[in-house]
Write a protein that holds these residues in place. Structure first.
Motif: not given
Length: 115
Positions: A1-18
């Protein structure tokens, strides 16, 4: 569950920076050019406005008959100043590019007194 949350957060930040980077790139593609054009009447002005407003890449247009200038904002990835100059020239006008920093506009309040 924690791994999934970390991956989703990282994808969100990458999307915003793009998204931020994409907006910055769009700003670099716009340019502006001013031409001195041999127009003499309102029909000339309308003819230039009609032709240039449909030119590929033109985003804004200001045709000033008293000053005989045409200022065009355009997208550099769609057209160039030379292509815009040629488009006006094809209408039968003499076209000279103006450098806005060296236009030497005089203040209208400083008129010469006739003696």
């Amino acid at each position: 569950m924690k791994t999934r949350t970390i991956i989703m957060t990282a994808m969100l930040f990458l999307g915003l920076s793009y998204t931020v980077n994409a907006k910055d790139l769009k700003g670099d593609k716009k340019s502006e050019v001013t031409f001195l054009v041999s127009m003499t009447c309102e029909n000339c002005q309308k003819r230039i406005e009609n032709k240039m407003s449909f030119e590929k890449g033109v985003t804004d247009l200001d045709v000033n008959l008293p000053q005989k200038t045409v200022t065009i904002k355009y997208r550099k990835d769609k057209t160039s100043a030379d292509k815009l100059k040629d488009a006006i020239r094809q209408l039968g006008y003499t076209v000279t590019p103006l450098d806005k920093t060296k236009t030497g506009k005089k203040d209208p309040s400083q008129k010469k007194d006739k003696e």
